[in-house]
Enzyme design. Structure first.
Site, mmCIF file in Angstrom:
data_model
loop_
_atom_site.group_PDB
_atom_site.id
_atom_site.type_symbol
_atom_site.label_atom_id
_atom_site.label_comp_id
_atom_site.label_asym_id
_atom_site.label_seq_id
_atom_site.Cartn_x
_atom_site.Cartn_y
_atom_site.Cartn_z
ATOM 1 N N GLY A 35 0.802 -1.220 0.000
ATOM 2 C CA GLY A 35 0.000 0.000 0.000
ATOM 3 C C GLY A 35 0.831 1.265 0.000
ATOM 4 O O GLY A 35 2.028 1.250 0.310
ATOM 5 N N THR A 51 8.868 3.918 0.854
ATOM 6 C CA THR A 51 8.813 2.534 0.388
ATOM 7 C C THR A 51 9.362 1.602 1.481
ATOM 8 O O THR A 51 10.158 2.030 2.326
ATOM 9 C CB THR A 51 9.601 2.375 -0.938
ATOM 10 O OG1 THR A 51 9.334 1.078 -1.471
ATOM 11 C CG2 THR A 51 11.096 2.568 -0.762
ATOM 12 N N GLY A 52 8.876 0.367 1.481
ATOM 13 C CA GLY A 52 9.468 -0.659 2.339
ATOM 14 C C GLY A 52 9.154 -0.564 3.824
ATOM 15 O O GLY A 52 9.921 -1.069 4.641
ATOM 16 N N SER A 81 7.336 3.164 -4.216
ATOM 17 C CA SER A 81 7.652 2.761 -5.601
ATOM 18 C C SER A 81 6.487 3.092 -6.544
ATOM 19 O O SER A 81 6.670 3.123 -7.757
ATOM 20 C CB SER A 81 7.947 1.266 -5.642
ATOM 21 O OG SER A 81 6.851 0.551 -5.123
ATOM 22 N N GLU A 82 5.292 3.311 -5.988
ATOM 23 C CA GLU A 82 4.126 3.620 -6.833
ATOM 24 C C GLU A 82 3.831 5.118 -6.893
ATOM 25 O O GLU A 82 2.729 5.520 -7.241
ATOM 26 C CB GLU A 82 2.887 2.873 -6.312
ATOM 27 C CG GLU A 82 2.942 1.374 -6.446
ATOM 28 C CD GLU A 82 2.875 0.884 -7.892
ATOM 29 O OE1 GLU A 82 2.871 1.709 -8.831
ATOM 30 O OE2 GLU A 82 2.842 -0.334 -8.065
ATOM 31 N N HIS A 164 -3.936 -6.798 -8.893
ATOM 32 C CA HIS A 164 -3.111 -5.982 -8.009
ATOM 33 C C HIS A 164 -3.882 -5.495 -6.767
ATOM 34 O O HIS A 164 -3.630 -5.978 -5.668
ATOM 35 C CB HIS A 164 -2.535 -4.811 -8.813
ATOM 36 C CG HIS A 164 -1.577 -3.965 -8.050
ATOM 37 N ND1 HIS A 164 -0.672 -3.122 -8.637
ATOM 38 C CD2 HIS A 164 -1.395 -3.814 -6.723
ATOM 39 C CE1 HIS A 164 0.027 -2.512 -7.714
ATOM 40 N NE2 HIS A 164 -0.392 -2.915 -6.540
HETATM 41 ZN ZN LIG Z 1 -0.072 -2.277 -4.558
#
Ligand SMILES: [Zn+2]
Length: 221
Positions: A35, A51-52, A81-82, A164
């Site tokens: 998310g 991220t992460g 990352s999104e 996804h």
């Molecule tokens: Zn996702």
């Protein structure tokens, strides 16, 4: 959503993202580090999740401040990352103030099946969600993702991402989050009715248009 845009302050945005992250995690809308969330705090300023990290255990100082072109202004961690998908949503619609992406299991199961959610089973879905379409599959983290979701940003309130997860947006991040809750709740009821009980009595087109007109009239008061 008209006139000049009322941005959240940076501090409010950091706090709101932590709070919503906890709710997403406690509701099992995300697993592990899944998310991402963002809030537009100015013409050229976005606060987003790093991220992460687990969205259930974030602190305000972990957030990343970036520009609309993706450049990092502040933050020791890397942005999600999104993030390209979030930036594209803000570019497509200037009235959007917050974006929520999660993998709620039942809505995601519809996304895996490639089945859109028709809003004709419950009045709340007709008002809150409208038709929730399935954007075609795109490799996570690539430029393909913003391309496949862009067509839905102005015309829809939420979208399922094939194989996804789900994506919601609004002028206010809390509204976007509540829409994610409504989406998963509605997906669950749709699944029970259509695929467990195996029978539905959908609302008619006339009933749906009466609901929408009623909601619009109330908004004008
Ligand atoms: Zn996702």
């Amino acid at each position: 959503m008209s006139g000049s845009f009322d941005y959240m302050t940076e501090q409010e945005a950091r706090k709101a993202i932590c709070e919503i992250g906890k709710r997403l995690y406690s509701k099992n809308f995300v697993a592990a580090n899944d998310g991402n969330l963002s809030i537009r705090t100015g013409e050229d300023e976005i606060i987003c999740t790093p991220t992460g990290v687990s969205k259930g255990f974030m602190s305000e100082n972990m957030m990343v401040k970036i520009r609309m072109n993706g450049d990092v202004i502040e933050g020791s961690l890397k942005p999600s990352s999104e993030i390209k998908m979030h930036l594209r949503i803000y570019k497509e619609n200037k009235q959007i103030g917050g974006v929520v992406h999660a993998h709620p299991p039942i809505a995601t199961a519809f996304a895996v099946a490639g089945m859109e959610l028709q809003p004709n089973l419950l009045p709340e879905a007709a008002i809150m969600l409208g038709t929730v379409k399935v954007a075609q599959y795109a490799t996570p983290g690539t430029e393909e993702v913003p391309e496949v979701i862009a067509p839905y940003v102005k015309s829809n309130k939420a979208v399922l991402m094939a194989n996804h997860g789900a994506l919601t947006w609004d002028s206010d991040i809390f509204e976007a989050y509540y829409r994610m809750e409504s989406l998963e709740h509605y997906a669950k009821i749709s699944m029970y009715a259509k695929h467990v009980i195996g029978h539905i009595n959908p609302l008619t087109d006339l009933e749906i248009s009466k609901l929408i007109k009623n909601a619009e009239d109330r908004r004008k008061l």
